[in-house]
Motif scaffolding. Structure first.
Motif, short mmCIF file in Angstrom:
data_model
loop_
_atom_site.label_atom_id
_atom_site.label_comp_id
_atom_site.label_asym_id
_atom_site.label_seq_id
_atom_site.Cartn_x
_atom_site.Cartn_y
_atom_site.Cartn_z
N ALA A 1 0.83 -1.20 0.00
CA ALA A 1 0.00 0.00 0.00
C ALA A 1 0.87 1.25 0.00
N MET A 2 2.07 1.18 0.56
CA MET A 2 2.95 2.34 0.59
C MET A 2 3.71 2.52 -0.72
N ALA A 3 3.62 1.58 -1.63
CA ALA A 3 4.37 1.66 -2.88
C ALA A 3 3.96 2.89 -3.68
N MET A 4 4.98 3.55 -4.28
CA MET A 4 4.71 4.74 -5.08
C MET A 4 5.91 5.07 -5.95
N VAL A 5 5.65 5.88 -6.98
CA VAL A 5 6.70 6.35 -7.88
C VAL A 5 6.57 7.86 -8.01
N GLU A 6 7.69 8.58 -7.81
CA GLU A 6 7.75 10.02 -8.05
C GLU A 6 8.72 10.26 -9.19
N SER B 1 14.87 8.33 -15.24
CA SER B 1 15.04 8.16 -13.80
C SER B 1 13.77 8.55 -13.05
N ALA B 2 13.64 7.96 -11.88
CA ALA B 2 12.58 8.31 -10.94
C ALA B 2 13.26 8.96 -9.74
N ASP B 3 12.68 10.05 -9.27
CA ASP B 3 13.24 10.74 -8.11
C ASP B 3 13.17 9.86 -6.87
N LYS B 4 12.03 9.18 -6.71
CA LYS B 4 11.82 8.35 -5.52
C LYS B 4 10.86 7.22 -5.87
N VAL B 5 11.18 6.03 -5.38
CA VAL B 5 10.30 4.87 -5.53
C VAL B 5 10.23 4.16 -4.18
N MET B 6 9.02 3.93 -3.72
CA MET B 6 8.81 3.15 -2.50
C MET B 6 8.34 1.77 -2.93
N ALA B 7 8.99 0.74 -2.40
CA ALA B 7 8.64 -0.63 -2.74
C ALA B 7 8.50 -1.45 -1.46
N GLY B 8 7.47 -2.26 -1.38
CA GLY B 8 7.23 -3.09 -0.22
C GLY B 8 8.16 -4.28 -0.13
N GLU B 9 8.81 -4.60 -1.24
CA GLU B 9 9.74 -5.73 -1.29
C GLU B 9 10.73 -5.47 -2.41
N ASN B 10 11.77 -6.27 -2.50
CA ASN B 10 12.70 -6.14 -3.61
C ASN B 10 11.94 -6.37 -4.91
N GLY C 1 11.66 -0.83 0.47
CA GLY C 1 11.75 0.45 1.17
C GLY C 1 11.91 1.60 0.20
N GLU C 2 12.57 2.67 0.65
CA GLU C 2 12.74 3.87 -0.16
C GLU C 2 13.95 3.77 -1.06
N ASN C 3 13.75 4.05 -2.33
CA ASN C 3 14.82 4.09 -3.33
C ASN C 3 14.82 5.50 -3.92
N THR C 4 15.97 6.16 -3.98
CA THR C 4 16.03 7.50 -4.56
C THR C 4 16.93 7.50 -5.79
N ASP C 5 16.61 8.40 -6.72
CA ASP C 5 17.36 8.55 -7.97
C ASP C 5 17.57 7.19 -8.64
N VAL C 6 16.47 6.51 -8.93
CA VAL C 6 16.52 5.20 -9.59
C VAL C 6 16.66 5.43 -11.09
N VAL C 7 17.70 4.87 -11.68
CA VAL C 7 18.00 5.09 -13.09
C VAL C 7 17.88 3.79 -13.87
N ALA C 8 17.06 3.83 -14.95
CA ALA C 8 16.89 2.68 -15.83
C ALA C 8 17.53 3.02 -17.18
#
Length: 137
Positions: A24-29, A41-50, A76-83
């Motif tokens: 429920a906390m998962a999100m993409v900014e 890139s995403a500024d911030k990604v919240m993930a409940g699991e890997n 958890g919280e991931n910042t500056d995620v680059v694909a």
């Protein structure tokens, strides 16, 4: 024995609730960006699991299309995620950055999803995709 069974049921309910809360906390900014350097890139990604941040093509219909890039996520919280983009993306193209799980595949740590497959598929808390649509500048 009855007390043990009650404890197991209670722990199962708590664990199930924790899984639901984590998703429920998962999100993409993210926001529109220049992708001429071959990455998005995403500024911030919240993930409940890997899992994975997956970049799909999309359009005005807002349906996920083919995968054009992905990056690993940790719980958890991931910042500056680059694909790294695996094909050219033109200015004005719409991209859907989506959170996928690491479940159902044959190998941990290997992205195995193909459009419509269950392996490493998108998470859907409350039946909704966790994603953000951006436009390439």
């Amino acid at each position: 024995m009855k007390k043990f069974a009650s404890t197991v049921v209670a722990l199962s309910m708590i664990a199930g609730g924790a899984w639901a809360d984590a998703h429920a906390m998962a999100m993409v900014e993210a926001s529109g960006q220049d992708v001429s350097n071959g990455v998005v890139s995403a500024d911030k990604v919240m993930a409940g699991e890997n899992g994975w941040l997956v970049v799909h093509r999309t359009d005005a219909d807002m349906k996920p299309g083919p995968v054009v890039g992905y990056a690993p996520l940790r719980a958890g919280e991931n910042t500056d995620v680059v694909a790294i983009l695996q094909e050219d993306v033109a200015s004005g193209d719409m991209l859907m950055l989506m959170v996928h799980s690491e479940d159902g595949g044959m190998k941990t740590g290997v992205f195995e999803y193909t459009l419509g497959a269950k392996e490493d598929g998108p998470i859907k808390p409350d039946g909704e995709l966790v994603m953000k649509v951006i436009t390439a500048d």
